[in-house]
Each structure stands twice: as structure tokens, then as C-alpha cells.
Design a protein around this motif. Structure first.
Motif, PDB file in Angstrom:
ATOM      1  N   LEU A  86       0.828  -1.207   0.000  1.00 35.66           N
ATOM      2  CA  LEU A  86       0.000   0.000   0.000  1.00 35.66           C
ATOM      3  C   LEU A  86       0.867   1.263   0.000  1.00 35.66           C
ATOM      4  CD1 LEU A  86      -2.926   1.040   0.105  1.00 35.66           C
ATOM      5  CD2 LEU A  86      -2.733   1.062   2.598  1.00 35.66           C
ATOM      6  N   LEU A  87       1.977   1.239   0.740  1.00 33.17           N
ATOM      7  CA  LEU A  87       2.878   2.391   0.751  1.00 33.17           C
ATOM      8  C   LEU A  87       3.503   2.633  -0.620  1.00 33.17           C
ATOM      9  CD1 LEU A  87       4.686   1.929   4.187  1.00 33.17           C
ATOM     10  CD2 LEU A  87       3.045   3.707   3.588  1.00 33.17           C
ATOM     11  N   SER A  88       3.777   1.547  -1.360  1.00 34.21           N
ATOM     12  CA  SER A  88       4.314   1.723  -2.716  1.00 34.21           C
ATOM     13  C   SER A  88       3.244   2.296  -3.651  1.00 34.21           C
ATOM     14  CB  SER A  88       4.852   0.396  -3.260  1.00 34.21           C
ATOM     15  OG  SER A  88       3.825  -0.564  -3.401  1.00 34.21           O
ATOM     16  N   ALA A  89       1.976   1.883  -3.462  1.00 32.40           N
ATOM     17  CA  ALA A  89       0.883   2.455  -4.259  1.00 32.40           C
ATOM     18  C   ALA A  89       0.707   3.935  -3.946  1.00 32.40           C
ATOM     19  CB  ALA A  89      -0.416   1.702  -3.988  1.00 32.40           C
ATOM     20  N   MET A  90       0.857   4.307  -2.686  1.00 31.17           N
ATOM     21  CA  MET A  90       0.755   5.717  -2.295  1.00 31.17           C
ATOM     22  C   MET A  90       1.907   6.527  -2.879  1.00 31.17           C
ATOM     23  SD  MET A  90      -0.452   5.223   1.681  1.00 31.17           S
ATOM     24  CE  MET A  90      -0.667   6.966   2.057  1.00 31.17           C
ATOM     25  N   ALA A  91       3.098   5.929  -2.963  1.00 32.02           N
ATOM     26  CA  ALA A  91       4.236   6.623  -3.581  1.00 32.02           C
ATOM     27  C   ALA A  91       3.979   6.855  -5.065  1.00 32.02           C
ATOM     28  CB  ALA A  91       5.506   5.806  -3.386  1.00 32.02           C
ATOM     29  N   TYR A  92       3.393   5.859  -5.738  1.00 35.21           N
ATOM     30  CA  TYR A  92       3.052   6.026  -7.154  1.00 35.21           C
ATOM     31  C   TYR A  92       2.009   7.130  -7.336  1.00 35.21           C
ATOM     32  CZ  TYR A  92       1.136   4.977 -11.779  1.00 35.21           C
ATOM     33  OH  TYR A  92       0.682   5.076 -13.073  1.00 35.21           O
ATOM     34  N   ARG A  94       1.637   9.789  -5.457  1.00 32.83           N
ATOM     35  CA  ARG A  94       2.326  11.079  -5.314  1.00 32.83           C
ATOM     36  C   ARG A  94       3.195  11.376  -6.537  1.00 32.83           C
ATOM     37  NH1 ARG A  94      -0.156  14.327  -3.543  1.00 32.83           N
ATOM     38  NH2 ARG A  94      -1.696  12.860  -4.268  1.00 32.83           N
ATOM     39  N   TYR A  95       3.795  10.340  -7.107  1.00 32.76           N
ATOM     40  CA  TYR A  95       4.612  10.522  -8.312  1.00 32.76           C
ATOM     41  C   TYR A  95       3.771  11.075  -9.463  1.00 32.76           C
ATOM     42  CZ  TYR A  95       6.435   8.966 -12.827  1.00 32.76           C
ATOM     43  OH  TYR A  95       6.794   8.894 -14.157  1.00 32.76           O
ATOM     44  N   LEU A 184      12.059  -0.418  -3.908  1.00 30.89           N
ATOM     45  CA  LEU A 184      12.603   0.205  -5.123  1.00 30.89           C
ATOM     46  C   LEU A 184      11.561   1.042  -5.854  1.00 30.89           C
ATOM     47  CD1 LEU A 184      14.883  -2.646  -6.530  1.00 30.89           C
ATOM     48  CD2 LEU A 184      15.595  -0.494  -5.472  1.00 30.89           C
ATOM     49  N   SER A 185      10.310   0.566  -5.853  1.00 26.94           N
ATOM     50  CA  SER A 185       9.257   1.373  -6.495  1.00 26.94           C
ATOM     51  C   SER A 185       9.066   2.689  -5.762  1.00 26.94           C
ATOM     52  CB  SER A 185       7.943   0.585  -6.537  1.00 26.94           C
ATOM     53  OG  SER A 185       7.451   0.338  -5.232  1.00 26.94           O
ATOM     54  N   ILE A 186       9.138   2.654  -4.426  1.00 31.37           N
ATOM     55  CA  ILE A 186       9.036   3.886  -3.645  1.00 31.37           C
ATOM     56  C   ILE A 186      10.268   4.766  -3.886  1.00 31.37           C
ATOM     57  CG2 ILE A 186       9.003   4.825  -1.297  1.00 31.37           C
ATOM     58  CD1 ILE A 186       7.412   2.319  -0.479  1.00 31.37           C
ATOM     59  N   PHE A 187      11.457   4.140  -3.899  1.00 36.71           N
ATOM     60  CA  PHE A 187      12.703   4.889  -4.078  1.00 36.71           C
ATOM     61  C   PHE A 187      12.716   5.632  -5.414  1.00 36.71           C
ATOM     62  CE2 PHE A 187      17.061   4.992  -5.760  1.00 36.71           C
ATOM     63  CZ  PHE A 187      17.674   5.785  -4.791  1.00 36.71           C
ATOM     64  N   PHE A 188      12.398   4.912  -6.506  1.00 38.38           N
ATOM     65  CA  PHE A 188      12.435   5.563  -7.816  1.00 38.38           C
ATOM     66  C   PHE A 188      11.305   6.584  -7.975  1.00 38.38           C
ATOM     67  CE2 PHE A 188      15.015   1.781  -8.968  1.00 38.38           C
ATOM     68  CZ  PHE A 188      16.138   2.462  -9.437  1.00 38.38           C
ATOM     69  N   SER A 189      10.170   6.334  -7.338  1.00 37.64           N
ATOM     70  CA  SER A 189       9.100   7.338  -7.367  1.00 37.64           C
ATOM     71  C   SER A 189       9.587   8.650  -6.760  1.00 37.64           C
ATOM     72  CB  SER A 189       7.873   6.827  -6.602  1.00 37.64           C
ATOM     73  OG  SER A 189       7.291   5.720  -7.241  1.00 37.64           O
ATOM     74  N   TYR A 190      10.301   8.540  -5.631  1.00 38.71           N
ATOM     75  CA  TYR A 190      10.769   9.750  -4.976  1.00 38.71           C
ATOM     76  C   TYR A 190      11.977  10.370  -5.665  1.00 38.71           C
ATOM     77  CZ  TYR A 190       7.411   9.882  -1.270  1.00 38.71           C
ATOM     78  OH  TYR A 190       6.228  10.024  -0.589  1.00 38.71           O
ATOM     79  N   VAL A 194      11.577  14.214  -6.436  1.00 37.22           N
ATOM     80  CA  VAL A 194      12.564  15.214  -6.016  1.00 37.22           C
ATOM     81  C   VAL A 194      13.119  15.964  -7.228  1.00 37.22           C
ATOM     82  CG1 VAL A 194      14.834  15.538  -4.963  1.00 37.22           C
ATOM     83  CG2 VAL A 194      13.170  14.024  -3.883  1.00 37.22           C
ATOM     84  N   SER A 195      13.379  15.219  -8.305  1.00 36.64           N
ATOM     85  CA  SER A 195      13.884  15.854  -9.526  1.00 36.64           C
ATOM     86  C   SER A 195      12.884  16.883 -10.069  1.00 36.64           C
ATOM     87  CB  SER A 195      14.168  14.786 -10.583  1.00 36.64           C
ATOM     88  OG  SER A 195      14.551  15.366 -11.805  1.00 36.64           O
TER      89      SER A 195
END
Length: 283
Positions: A86-92, A94-95, A184-190, A194-195
Motif C-alpha cells: 500500500l505504501l508503494s501504491a501511495m508513492a506512485y 504522489r509521483y 525500489l518502487s518507492i525509491f524511484f518514485s521519490y 525530487v527531480s
């Protein structure tokens, strides 16, 4: 009394978030849809471990059967596994909101949000269904002391008098891809978030964009940091290991609603509107 107070605030905070999100139409968006399910998960996660912990802290005879211990481990795996996805879905979410705002309505629809949530529950349930039936075959030849406040698989493996190499391999084969894919999905989303934020010329725009994802980032760091140290540290029963265990299963579910409510102007405004409605209805 300390853990009872923590559990009380966990219930109060997460139930309050569920009530505010469901009652306020301004929060009926994908971000808060995910947040409401995160609050429900935190309620489940803390209720799996904390009541039994409170009983053990009060009683003289601190025992649990093997079956009851594995049942608790089963629900811990479901709750923790579901929360990771669910946290990875939330990161997506926000992305897409920050990097592709014009396509947000197409990429994050209500149907897709429901699919993300059900997919998270399904994968968390799959983790438990694969690990726990294999753990049922373990033999425990004597009465042992679990050096933790709750029953989790890493704590049970050293106590078994049978060969647990298969159990350990299965757990690692499930946990490592699970953790790697979601992290990794959360990391690359952020990385992309950030970029994009740094490319915004307006300082107020950068601040507004960062404020929408900072709460989620803090939650991710708390959950993954303590969870990683809990599952991948050698089980020794040390004080530091107990701290990580409590942080992972007790403290984080209490902090999540505080993090999202204190750092989110929309949630604070919704709380004021909901309290105003309740007071007016009461009057």
C-alpha cells in the motif's frame, strides 16, 4: 500503562482519520482513499500484537500455545505485507500527482485505486499463506522463551528443534523480492518526485509540492527502517532488537495518523469542519 496509552492513542488516531476522511467530501480523493486504508491497516496491525502484549505484561504466567503464536504470526504477515504494497501504491500516487498532474485523473482513477488496495491485500495474504503452513511443520520439543513481545517467524526459528532451513529459505525468497520491489518502487518514485520539485522555479511551488509527499516519506522511513532491522537482524533477544520490534509493530501505527494530520493542512481543516458539524448537531 505506557503501552495501554500507546494503544489507546493508536485506536483514537486511526479511527479519527477514518471518520474524518469518510465524513468530509473534500477528502474524497485517491490520496485520502489510500490513507484511509493505511489507517485501517494500522488498526489491524496494532490489534494483532498489542492486546496480547498487554495481557502478558499484567499476568504472572506469560504463555502462549504454538498454534496461537502461529495465528498471530499469520496476521502480522498479512498486515505488514499489505502495508508495504500500500505504501508503494501511495508513492506512485504522489509521483503521478507531482510529475504528471495533467494526466492524474486518467492514471489514478477510482477503479485503479480499488485495484491497488485489493492487490495489496491479496499479496499480503499470499505471503502469510505461503509461510505459515510450512511453519506448522516445525517441532518444538520443550517449553521455550520467545525473546520478544510478539510472535513473528524470525523469533520462532531458533526455538525449533527440527530443521528450519527450508522455512528460512522460503521466508527469504518471499520477503526479499517483496521488500525489494516495494522499496525500489518507492525509491524511484521519490527520485522522480525530487527531480521534478527541484526543477520548479517558484520557492512557494517547491514548498507546496514537497509538503504533499513529506508525510508519506516519513511514514515509509519509519516502517521500512524498523521492519528491515526487525526481520534481517540475527535473532538474539538484545535490547536494541526489542526496541526495533516495538517501533515496527507498536509505535509506527500510532505515529502515522499524527504525521499525516500535523503536516497536512487539508486534514486539519477537515478535522475542524467535522468537529464543527458534530458540535452543531449536538447543540
Amino acid at each position: 500503562m505506557l503501552f495501554l496509552g500507546i494503544y489507546f492513542f493508536t485506536l483514537l488516531g486511526n479511527l479519527g482519520m477514518l471518520l474524518v476522511i469518510s465524513a468530509d467530501s473534500h477528502l474524497h480523493s485517491p490520496m485520502y482513499f489510500f490513507l484511509s486504508h493505511l489507517s485501517f491497516l494500522d488498526l489491524c496491525f496494532s490489534s494483532v500484537t498489542v492486546p496480547n502484549m498487554l495481557e502478558n505484561l499484567l499476568s504472572q504466567r506469560k504463555t502462549i500455545s504454538v498454534e496461537a503464536c502461529l495465528v498471530q504470526a499469520f496476521f502480522v504477515l498479512i498486515s505488514a505485507g499489505t502495508e508495504a504494497f500500500l505504501l508503494s501504491a501511495m508513492a506512485y500516487d504522489r509521483y503521478v500527482a507531482i510529475c504528471h498532474p495533467l494526466l492524474y485523473g486518467q492514471l489514478i482513477s477510482k477503479q485503479q485505486c480499488v485495484q491497488f488496495v485489493w492487490g495489496s491485500w491479496g499479496l499480503g495474504f499470499l505471503d502469510a499463506v505461503i509461510n505459515i503452513p510450512v511453519a506448522l511443520k516445525m517441532d518444538f520439543c520443550d517449553t521455550y522463551t520467545i525473546p520478544h513481545y510478539s510472535c513473528e517467524l524470525p523469533s520462532l526459528f531458533p526455538l525449533s528443534c527440527s530443521d528450519v532451513s527450508t522455512n528460512l529459505i522460503i521466508m527469504l525468497c518471499i520477503m526479499i523480492p517483496h521488500g525489494a520491489v516495494t522499496f525500489l518502487s518507492i525509491f524511484f518514485s521519490y527520485v522522480f518526485i525530487v527531480s521534478t520539485i527541484l526543477s520548479i522555479t517558484s520557492s512557494s511551488g517547491r514548498g507546496k509540492a514537497f509538503s504533499t509527499c513529506s508525510s508519506h516519506l516519513v511514514t515509509v522511513l519509519l516502517f521500512y527502517g524498523s521492519g528491515f532491522l526487525r526481520y534481517f537482524m540475527p535473532t538474539s533477544g538484545s535490547f536494541l532488537e526489542l526496541v526495533f520490534s516495538v517501533q515496527y509493530s507498536v509505535i509506527t501505527p500510532m505515529l502515522n495518523p499524527l504525521i499525516y494530520s500535523l503536516k497536512n493542512k487539508e486534514v486539519k481543516a477537515a478535522v475542524r469542519r467535522t468537529l464543527g458539524k458534530c458540535l452543531s448537531c449536538h447543540c
